[in-house]
Design an enzyme around this catalytic site. Structure first.
Site, PDB file in Angstrom:
ATOM      1  N   TYR A  56       0.365  -0.805  -0.547  1.00  0.00           N
ATOM      2  CA  TYR A  56       0.061   0.380  -0.585  1.00  0.00           C
ATOM      3  C   TYR A  56       0.014   1.266   0.956  1.00  0.00           C
ATOM      4  O   TYR A  56      -0.456   0.591   1.861  1.00  0.00           O
ATOM      5  CB  TYR A  56      -1.604   0.302  -0.835  1.00  0.00           C
ATOM      6  CG  TYR A  56      -1.801  -0.322  -2.476  1.00  0.00           C
ATOM      7  CD1 TYR A  56      -0.877   0.131  -3.135  1.00  0.00           C
ATOM      8  CD2 TYR A  56      -2.852  -0.937  -2.516  1.00  0.00           C
ATOM      9  CE1 TYR A  56      -0.934  -0.769  -4.503  1.00  0.00           C
ATOM     10  CE2 TYR A  56      -3.196  -1.325  -3.688  1.00  0.00           C
ATOM     11  CZ  TYR A  56      -2.256  -1.413  -4.763  1.00  0.00           C
ATOM     12  OH  TYR A  56      -2.375  -1.754  -5.932  1.00  0.00           O
ATOM     13  N   HIS A 119       1.266  -9.734  -6.958  1.00  0.00           N
ATOM     14  CA  HIS A 119       1.393  -8.102  -7.347  1.00  0.00           C
ATOM     15  C   HIS A 119       2.571  -7.947  -8.262  1.00  0.00           C
ATOM     16  O   HIS A 119       3.636  -7.845  -7.959  1.00  0.00           O
ATOM     17  CB  HIS A 119       1.370  -7.318  -6.011  1.00  0.00           C
ATOM     18  CG  HIS A 119       1.119  -5.761  -6.005  1.00  0.00           C
ATOM     19  ND1 HIS A 119       0.996  -5.164  -5.076  1.00  0.00           N
ATOM     20  CD2 HIS A 119       0.943  -5.027  -7.263  1.00  0.00           C
ATOM     21  CE1 HIS A 119       0.675  -3.849  -5.349  1.00  0.00           C
ATOM     22  NE2 HIS A 119       0.677  -3.819  -6.555  1.00  0.00           N
TER      23      HIS A 119
END
Ligand code: NAD
Length: 309
Positions: A56, A119
């Site tokens: 992110y 992820h």
């Protein structure tokens, strides 16, 4: 705040969790001091689950979250991820997982996280995730660098296959249970219950589509779904109800989910979303919203390797 057991992990998580991708400017440039204030306000209001990733904002979200949680670390359940480091940058190798977590811990200003998730596992090979990535994460757990180990991703089938092949503590699924789609409910929810896995549902606004604010360029939903999102938000506005809170309330109705992660980067969003805990919907609104969402319900997109979809 209300809390729920996270599967059989022994952790109790707040029913509303703080999604920190926005701290990395994922939905547009934010004011960092307001982002910090949002994190601190969320802790004050009893939110204890915070989710982030080195992906992110290409590490920016972790850096900002670490800074914001200064002095508050002991009060939160901190979740970060490993294996994804850019739009097309993945490293699910044992060595990559270990160095990735070390770097995350520095940015997060802590010596351990509570949850470490591989992820977007659909971008890796199934064999590597099962035979190399998760065992490497278990070794980091044994070293005390994470309390729990899990996976995140979009295609439900891939998440389920991994869960059946190798024990995980936590699974994070996104955009598969909200007013625009509910397919997680018939598949992942019963499996997580059967295996005692803690289930986290992310993106109650379908990554912003239902909030009535501008949706970023990268959003993978088709134009009709985005239009339905705008209509959903407009209907809420007419009824003087916050659209984000209405979507979050819908998601919190799922008894199989321990926590719903909503992306927030301002104190205003924290307050708007907390309303979902005790919100009364005006007569007829739920039916009208179900009608709007129903017209495009259940549409999915491709994510990751073809073999994993
Ligand atoms: P979301 O559905 O929570 O939407 C976030 C967007 O909605 C942001 O633009 C935010 O500003 C806006 N918003 C928040 N509250 C609002 C309100 N009350 N009214 C109107 N707009 C509002 O999507 P998300 O942020 O993608 O998901 C939440 C979190 O879940 C992420 O931050 C991340 O931590 C996690 N997540 C993980 C994965 C993964 O692991 N692959 C994928 C998606 C999300």
């Amino acid at each position: 705040m209300e809390f729920r057991e996270l599967g059989k992990t022994g952790l109790r998580v707040s029913r509303i969790g703080f999604g920190a991708s926005g701290l990395g400017d994922a939905f547009g440039t934010i004011d960092p001091s307001e982002g910090r204030a949002a994190v601190r306000e969320a802790v004050e209001q009893g939110i204890n689950l915070f989710d982030v990733s080195p992906y992110y904002g290409l590490t920016l979200a972790e850096t900002r979250l670490g800074e914001a949680l200064e002095g508050l670390r002991a009060r939160v359940i901190l979740s970060t991820k490993c294996g994804r480091y850019g739009v097309e940058e993945f490293d699910f190798s044992a060595r990559g997982i270990a160095t990735g977590l070390e770097a995350s811990l520095k940015r997060l200003r802590t010596d351990h996280v509570d949850i470490l998730l591989a992820h977007d596992v659909e971008f890796g090979s199934m064999r590597q995730i099962v035979e190399e990535t998760i065992p490497a994460m278990r070794r980091l757990q044994a070293l005390g660098k994470t309390r729990l180990v899990g996976i995140s991703g979009y295609p439900l089938g891939m998440l389920e296959r991994v869960m059946r092949e190798v024990p995980v503590d936590v699974v994070l699924s996104y955009c598969r249970y909200n007013p625009l789609i509910e397919d997680m409910d018939g598949t992942l929810v019963p499996l997580a219950r059967e295996l005692g896995v803690g289930l986290i549902n992310a993106s109650p606004l379908h990554m912003g589509v239902l909030g009535g604010r501008a949706v970023p360029e990268w959003h993978p939903a088709d134009a009709e779904v985005k239009a339905a999102g705008r209509a959903y938000a407009a209907e809420c506005r007419k009824a003087k109800v916050n659209a984000g809170a209405a979507a979050l309330r819908f998601c919190m109705g799922n008894a199989g989910v321990a926590s719903t992660l909503v992306g927030m980067a301002t104190r205003g969003e924290v307050w708007e979303n907390l309303v979902a805990l005790e919100m009364e919907m005006p007569e007829g609104l739920e039916e009208r919203l179900a009608g709007i969402a129903g017209a495009v319900k259940g549409r999915v997109w491709q994510s990751g390797l073809a073999e994993n979809n």
